[in-house]
Design a protein around this motif. Structure first.
Motif, PDB file in Angstrom:
ATOM      1  N   TRP A   1      55.507  37.880  36.466  1.00 31.65           N
ATOM      2  CA  TRP A   1      54.424  36.981  36.106  1.00 31.65           C
ATOM      3  C   TRP A   1      53.231  37.325  36.989  1.00 31.65           C
ATOM      4  O   TRP A   1      53.384  37.943  38.046  1.00 31.65           O
ATOM      5  N   ILE A   2      52.063  36.899  36.583  1.00 33.78           N
ATOM      6  CA  ILE A   2      50.857  37.123  37.369  1.00 33.78           C
ATOM      7  C   ILE A   2      50.412  35.783  37.955  1.00 33.78           C
ATOM      8  O   ILE A   2      50.301  34.787  37.240  1.00 33.78           O
TER       9      ILE A   2
ATOM     10  N   GLU B   1      41.358  35.582  41.800  1.00 31.19           N
ATOM     11  CA  GLU B   1      42.382  36.333  42.524  1.00 31.19           C
ATOM     12  C   GLU B   1      43.617  36.445  41.646  1.00 31.19           C
ATOM     13  O   GLU B   1      44.086  35.442  41.104  1.00 31.19           O
ATOM     14  N   LEU B   2      44.109  37.673  41.532  1.00 36.28           N
ATOM     15  CA  LEU B   2      45.284  37.958  40.710  1.00 36.28           C
ATOM     16  C   LEU B   2      46.316  38.686  41.557  1.00 36.28           C
ATOM     17  O   LEU B   2      46.007  39.706  42.173  1.00 36.28           O
TER      18      LEU B   2
ATOM     19  N   ASP C   1      52.727  45.182  40.169  1.00 38.71           N
ATOM     20  CA  ASP C   1      52.170  46.513  40.398  1.00 38.71           C
ATOM     21  C   ASP C   1      50.965  46.705  39.490  1.00 38.71           C
ATOM     22  O   ASP C   1      50.807  45.985  38.517  1.00 38.71           O
ATOM     23  N   ARG C   2      50.121  47.666  39.826  1.00 41.44           N
ATOM     24  CA  ARG C   2      48.920  47.902  39.025  1.00 41.44           C
ATOM     25  C   ARG C   2      49.097  49.060  38.045  1.00 41.44           C
ATOM     26  O   ARG C   2      48.205  49.350  37.274  1.00 41.44           O
TER      27      ARG C   2
ATOM     28  N   LYS D   1      48.307  45.705  30.440  1.00 40.47           N
ATOM     29  CA  LYS D   1      48.012  45.025  29.176  1.00 40.47           C
ATOM     30  C   LYS D   1      47.698  43.556  29.420  1.00 40.47           C
ATOM     31  O   LYS D   1      46.724  43.017  28.888  1.00 40.47           O
ATOM     32  N   ALA D   2      48.512  42.903  30.244  1.00 38.51           N
ATOM     33  CA  ALA D   2      48.294  41.484  30.540  1.00 38.51           C
ATOM     34  C   ALA D   2      46.952  41.269  31.240  1.00 38.51           C
ATOM     35  O   ALA D   2      46.207  40.341  30.905  1.00 38.51           O
ATOM     36  N   LEU D   3      46.626  42.132  32.198  1.00 37.16           N
ATOM     37  CA  LEU D   3      45.342  42.018  32.889  1.00 37.16           C
ATOM     38  C   LEU D   3      44.183  42.224  31.924  1.00 37.16           C
ATOM     39  O   LEU D   3      43.202  41.478  31.951  1.00 37.16           O
TER      40      LEU D   3
END
Length: 127
Positions: A54-55, A66-67, A71-72, A79-81
């Motif tokens: 989850w983010i 802030e997220l 991992d990036r 996709k979620a970002l």
């Protein structure tokens, strides 16, 4: 009550892997204690981010975001970002993306969410 998929809400929230937004009335750790059934044993935000992918989302006054992500570099996180940031581009001014699997972070501006490839390039350039 849950917000719309990929909605950006003021304050703290969780963004699930399916795009569901779970607003948090206080701090992430308080929510974890009150929702042990969803937290799966996680004792802090970092543990939940790594275990469930989850983010952790925190939107502050002035549009600072802030997220916290597992991992990036993985496709699901990117996709979620992209969905979160591009759908809500008028609601944030700067976004700090902190990855739990490595040192450094990415600092984003709304123009970085103009398309998915641009966002990927920016995420690959940690500060």
């Amino acid at each position: 009550m849950n917000a719309s998929r990929y909605a950006l809400v003021y304050g703290a929230s969780w963004l699930t892997s399916e795009g569901e937004v779970l607003p948090i009335p206080g701090f992430h750790e308080e929510w974890l204690r009150d929702h042990e059934d969803l937290a799966g044993g996680a004792r802090n935000a970092c543990e939940l981010v790594l275990a469930k992918r989850w983010i952790s989302v925190s939107l502050f006054a002035g549009g600072y975001l802030e997220l916290m992500v597992a991992d990036r570099r993985s496709a699901d996180v990117r996709k979620a970002l992209y969905e979160l940031l591009s759908r809500n581009v008028s609601s944030w001014t700067k976004a700090l993306v902190m990855s739990m699997d490595e040192e450094g972070y990415a600092m984003l501006e709304p123009g970085d969410a103009a398309d998915a490839q641009k966002l990927v390039c920016r995420l690959d350039e940690p500060v």
